[in-house]
Write an enzyme that holds these catalytic residues in place. Structure first.
Site, PDB file in Angstrom:
ATOM      1  N   LYS A  34       0.725  -1.134   0.032  1.00 27.84           N
ATOM      2  CA  LYS A  34      -0.249  -0.023  -0.236  1.00 27.84           C
ATOM      3  C   LYS A  34       0.999   0.760   0.292  1.00 27.84           C
ATOM      4  O   LYS A  34       2.041   1.382   0.731  1.00 27.84           O
ATOM      5  CB  LYS A  34      -0.990   0.245   0.899  1.00 27.84           C
ATOM      6  CG  LYS A  34      -1.630   1.498   1.321  1.00 27.84           C
ATOM      7  CD  LYS A  34      -2.707   1.323   2.230  1.00 27.84           C
ATOM      8  CE  LYS A  34      -2.098   1.566   3.954  1.00 27.84           C
ATOM      9  NZ  LYS A  34      -2.071   3.245   4.605  1.00 27.84           N
ATOM     10  N   ASP A  61      -3.860   4.349  -2.051  1.00 26.43           N
ATOM     11  CA  ASP A  61      -4.842   4.761  -0.658  1.00 26.43           C
ATOM     12  C   ASP A  61      -4.119   6.203  -1.091  1.00 26.43           C
ATOM     13  O   ASP A  61      -3.996   7.338   0.346  1.00 26.43           O
ATOM     14  CB  ASP A  61      -3.813   3.949   0.871  1.00 26.43           C
ATOM     15  CG  ASP A  61      -4.811   4.183   1.850  1.00 26.43           C
ATOM     16  OD1 ASP A  61      -5.824   5.368   2.115  1.00 26.43           O
ATOM     17  OD2 ASP A  61      -4.324   4.230   3.426  1.00 26.43           O
ATOM     18  N   LEU A  62      -4.811   6.724  -1.747  1.00 28.43           N
ATOM     19  CA  LEU A  62      -5.056   8.259  -1.373  1.00 28.43           C
ATOM     20  C   LEU A  62      -6.671   8.622  -1.306  1.00 28.43           C
ATOM     21  O   LEU A  62      -7.124  10.431  -1.119  1.00 28.43           O
ATOM     22  CB  LEU A  62      -4.992   8.373  -2.899  1.00 28.43           C
ATOM     23  CG  LEU A  62      -3.189   8.374  -3.653  1.00 28.43           C
ATOM     24  CD1 LEU A  62      -3.451   8.893  -4.731  1.00 28.43           C
ATOM     25  CD2 LEU A  62      -2.782   9.181  -2.426  1.00 28.43           C
ATOM     26  N   LYS A  63      -7.324   8.343  -1.131  1.00 31.18           N
ATOM     27  CA  LYS A  63      -8.591   8.595  -0.314  1.00 31.18           C
ATOM     28  C   LYS A  63      -9.165   9.643  -1.072  1.00 31.18           C
ATOM     29  O   LYS A  63      -9.536  10.776  -0.447  1.00 31.18           O
ATOM     30  CB  LYS A  63      -8.705   8.988   1.128  1.00 31.18           C
ATOM     31  CG  LYS A  63      -7.892   7.460   1.834  1.00 31.18           C
ATOM     32  CD  LYS A  63      -8.529   8.002   3.304  1.00 31.18           C
ATOM     33  CE  LYS A  63      -7.686   6.950   4.162  1.00 31.18           C
ATOM     34  NZ  LYS A  63      -6.429   6.578   3.913  1.00 31.18           N
ATOM     35  N   PHE A  64      -9.958   9.347  -1.898  1.00 33.58           N
ATOM     36  CA  PHE A  64      -9.533  10.807  -3.647  1.00 33.58           C
ATOM     37  C   PHE A  64     -11.592  11.117  -3.218  1.00 33.58           C
ATOM     38  O   PHE A  64     -13.028  10.277  -2.524  1.00 33.58           O
ATOM     39  CB  PHE A  64     -10.044  10.358  -4.720  1.00 33.58           C
ATOM     40  CG  PHE A  64      -8.832  10.127  -5.163  1.00 33.58           C
ATOM     41  CD1 PHE A  64      -7.769  10.610  -5.016  1.00 33.58           C
ATOM     42  CD2 PHE A  64      -8.858   8.741  -6.185  1.00 33.58           C
ATOM     43  CE1 PHE A  64      -6.594  10.425  -5.594  1.00 33.58           C
ATOM     44  CE2 PHE A  64      -7.412   8.493  -7.091  1.00 33.58           C
ATOM     45  CZ  PHE A  64      -6.415   9.451  -7.229  1.00 33.58           C
ATOM     46  N   HIS A  65     -11.525  12.575  -2.755  1.00 34.53           N
ATOM     47  CA  HIS A  65     -12.583  13.132  -2.211  1.00 34.53           C
ATOM     48  C   HIS A  65     -12.959  14.650  -3.276  1.00 34.53           C
ATOM     49  O   HIS A  65     -12.344  15.315  -2.955  1.00 34.53           O
ATOM     50  CB  HIS A  65     -13.104  13.570  -0.844  1.00 34.53           C
ATOM     51  CG  HIS A  65     -14.253  13.593  -0.043  1.00 34.53           C
ATOM     52  ND1 HIS A  65     -14.363  13.772   1.118  1.00 34.53           N
ATOM     53  CD2 HIS A  65     -15.638  14.071  -1.335  1.00 34.53           C
ATOM     54  CE1 HIS A  65     -16.039  14.164   1.246  1.00 34.53           C
ATOM     55  NE2 HIS A  65     -16.386  14.486  -0.187  1.00 34.53           N
ATOM     56  N   ASP A  66     -13.851  14.792  -3.699  1.00 30.46           N
ATOM     57  CA  ASP A  66     -13.728  15.896  -4.690  1.00 30.46           C
ATOM     58  C   ASP A  66     -14.766  15.843  -5.766  1.00 30.46           C
ATOM     59  O   ASP A  66     -15.806  14.903  -5.487  1.00 30.46           O
ATOM     60  CB  ASP A  66     -12.703  16.313  -5.702  1.00 30.46           C
ATOM     61  CG  ASP A  66     -12.015  17.615  -5.743  1.00 30.46           C
ATOM     62  OD1 ASP A  66     -12.848  18.528  -6.905  1.00 30.46           O
ATOM     63  OD2 ASP A  66     -11.257  17.678  -5.530  1.00 30.46           O
ATOM     64  N   ILE A  67     -15.083  16.421  -6.802  1.00 31.89           N
ATOM     65  CA  ILE A  67     -16.818  16.832  -7.386  1.00 31.89           C
ATOM     66  C   ILE A  67     -16.473  15.945  -8.738  1.00 31.89           C
ATOM     67  O   ILE A  67     -14.833  15.453  -8.978  1.00 31.89           O
ATOM     68  CB  ILE A  67     -16.541  18.014  -8.201  1.00 31.89           C
ATOM     69  CG1 ILE A  67     -15.481  18.318  -9.247  1.00 31.89           C
ATOM     70  CG2 ILE A  67     -16.816  19.408  -7.102  1.00 31.89           C
ATOM     71  CD1 ILE A  67     -15.647  19.338  -9.988  1.00 31.89           C
ATOM     72  N   PRO A  68     -17.306  14.841  -8.865  1.00 33.42           N
ATOM     73  CA  PRO A  68     -17.663  13.258  -9.367  1.00 33.42           C
ATOM     74  C   PRO A  68     -16.349  13.614 -10.718  1.00 33.42           C
ATOM     75  O   PRO A  68     -15.990  12.745 -10.898  1.00 33.42           O
ATOM     76  CB  PRO A  68     -18.551  13.698 -10.086  1.00 33.42           C
ATOM     77  CG  PRO A  68     -19.611  14.288  -8.683  1.00 33.42           C
ATOM     78  CD  PRO A  68     -18.771  15.324  -8.843  1.00 33.42           C
ATOM     79  N   ASN A  69     -16.226  14.830 -11.705  1.00 36.87           N
ATOM     80  CA  ASN A  69     -15.073  14.490 -12.491  1.00 36.87           C
ATOM     81  C   ASN A  69     -13.713  15.042 -12.323  1.00 36.87           C
ATOM     82  O   ASN A  69     -13.518  14.333 -12.947  1.00 36.87           O
ATOM     83  CB  ASN A  69     -15.665  16.300 -13.771  1.00 36.87           C
ATOM     84  CG  ASN A  69     -14.796  16.299 -14.744  1.00 36.87           C
ATOM     85  OD1 ASN A  69     -15.299  15.243 -15.783  1.00 36.87           O
ATOM     86  ND2 ASN A  69     -14.101  17.348 -15.029  1.00 36.87           N
ATOM     87  N   THR A  70     -13.747  15.197 -11.354  1.00 37.31           N
ATOM     88  CA  THR A  70     -12.275  15.415 -10.860  1.00 37.31           C
ATOM     89  C   THR A  70     -12.017  14.147 -10.914  1.00 37.31           C
ATOM     90  O   THR A  70     -10.599  13.414 -10.501  1.00 37.31           O
ATOM     91  CB  THR A  70     -11.545  16.691  -9.749  1.00 37.31           C
ATOM     92  OG1 THR A  70     -11.986  18.260 -10.389  1.00 37.31           O
ATOM     93  CG2 THR A  70     -10.108  16.610  -9.400  1.00 37.31           C
ATOM     94  N   THR A 119     -11.427   5.882  10.949  1.00 37.25           N
ATOM     95  CA  THR A 119     -11.675   5.214  12.155  1.00 37.25           C
ATOM     96  C   THR A 119     -10.599   6.039  13.145  1.00 37.25           C
ATOM     97  O   THR A 119     -10.963   6.074  14.187  1.00 37.25           O
ATOM     98  CB  THR A 119     -10.250   3.423  12.735  1.00 37.25           C
ATOM     99  OG1 THR A 119      -9.759   4.267  11.933  1.00 37.25           O
ATOM    100  CG2 THR A 119     -11.275   2.925  11.943  1.00 37.25           C
ATOM    101  N   GLN A 189      -2.786   2.476  17.314  1.00 42.48           N
ATOM    102  CA  GLN A 189      -3.750   2.204  16.923  1.00 42.48           C
ATOM    103  C   GLN A 189      -4.307   1.811  18.441  1.00 42.48           C
ATOM    104  O   GLN A 189      -3.234   1.451  19.144  1.00 42.48           O
ATOM    105  CB  GLN A 189      -3.323   0.836  16.072  1.00 42.48           C
ATOM    106  CG  GLN A 189      -2.516   1.320  15.280  1.00 42.48           C
ATOM    107  CD  GLN A 189      -3.554   1.535  14.044  1.00 42.48           C
ATOM    108  OE1 GLN A 189      -4.612   1.784  14.245  1.00 42.48           O
ATOM    109  NE2 GLN A 189      -2.650   1.444  12.613  1.00 42.48           N
ATOM    110  N   ARG A 210       4.227  -1.383  10.562  1.00 46.33           N
ATOM    111  CA  ARG A 210       4.783  -1.897  11.103  1.00 46.33           C
ATOM    112  C   ARG A 210       5.100  -2.606  11.999  1.00 46.33           C
ATOM    113  O   ARG A 210       6.742  -3.460  11.937  1.00 46.33           O
ATOM    114  CB  ARG A 210       4.669  -0.478  12.267  1.00 46.33           C
ATOM    115  CG  ARG A 210       4.912   1.163  12.077  1.00 46.33           C
ATOM    116  CD  ARG A 210       4.730   2.278  13.021  1.00 46.33           C
ATOM    117  NE  ARG A 210       2.882   2.235  13.045  1.00 46.33           N
ATOM    118  CZ  ARG A 210       2.198   2.732  13.756  1.00 46.33           C
ATOM    119  NH1 ARG A 210       3.096   3.706  14.533  1.00 46.33           N
ATOM    120  NH2 ARG A 210       0.760   2.234  14.187  1.00 46.33           N
TER     121      ARG A 210
END
Ligand code: C5P
Length: 233
Positions: A34, A61-70, A119, A189, A210
């Protein structure tokens, strides 16, 4: 059917020297890798390509969150790199997830998964940003939405796997971090599970950092974890 290669090793380093020292010791037949925001922001697609060229399947694992097109553009760019798995935030909503899914085409080789509720957030944090109910309710709501949008699975804590397994199709993938082999320190954790317990609860893939990356002999540690899993399941 149980995944034959369930371990994903988190490559969390501040430099490529250490990262490749580890990659060169691991075996792509035994695990996947990852790459997250820290390493990608420092070293970009070149790092990803080098890890893929070493024979490893990569979870970006970049967790994209933006407008749909982007987000669709970002997911397509990730797929073009040849990665195995990429993720988006389910809270980006239906249109965003469907655009991300659609940009991968009919029979995608890249798995698209969603993050439901981080989490690190408790129910009180969610209330502060306007989400009512419990964190568990929000996890279930967003996981159902992700499944409905055609995503392949979600990242979830081991505690959530039983609940998600009950409410979702058996082939919906559950990817679980916060894993500690028997006898390993939890580090930062808070709630950890052993690899065998997390798989028994219904996880398909385990993200382990780790315990392997900081081991004196990472390949030996990886093999010990696999042995622990096979002896218990
Ligand atoms: O070293 P450790 O096993 O704790 O690393 C776990 C990896 O999984 C890290 O890359 C961490 O960012 C990631 N992760 C996590 N908990 C989440 C989501 C991702 O530990 N809820």
């Amino acid at each position: 059917m149980r995944e034959t290669k369930p371990l994903i090793i988190a490559l969390d380093f501040a430099n490529t020297r250490e990262a490749f020292l580890l990659v060169d010791q691991l075996d792509p037949a035994l695990c996947r890798v990852k790459i997250g925001k820290e390493m990608f922001t420092r070293f970009g697609p070149d790092l990803v390509k080098r890890v893929i060229n070493s024979g490893f399947e990569v979870f970006l694992d970049l967790k994209f969150h933006d407008i749909p097109n982007t987000v669709a553009g970002a997911v397509a760019a990730a797929a073009d790199l040849g990665i195995w798995m990429v993720n988006v935030h389910a809270s980006g909503g239906r249109a965003m997830m469907e655009a991300a899914r659609n940009c991968l085409g009919e029979n995608p080789t890249t798995k698209l998964i969603a993050v439901t509720v981080l989490t690190s957030l408790a129910s009180s944090d969610l209330h502060e940003v306007g989400v009512q109910g419990t964190a568990e309710e929000q996890v279930m709501r967003l996981a159902r939405l992700a499944a409905d949008c055609g995503l392949d699975g979600v990242v979830c804590s081991a505690r959530e796997t039983a609940l998600l397994r009950q409410g979702l199709q058996p082939d919906f993938l559950l990817i679980t971090p916060g894993i500690r082999p028997v006898g390993d320190s939890a580090g930062d954790q808070k709630r950890t599970e052993t690899p065998a317990a997390a798989l028994a609860m219904g996880s398909n893939y385990l993200v382990i950092g780790r315990p392997v990356t900081q081991a004196t002999d990472p390949l030996l540690k990886l093999k010990q974890i696999l042995h622990e899993i096979h002896s218990k399941i």
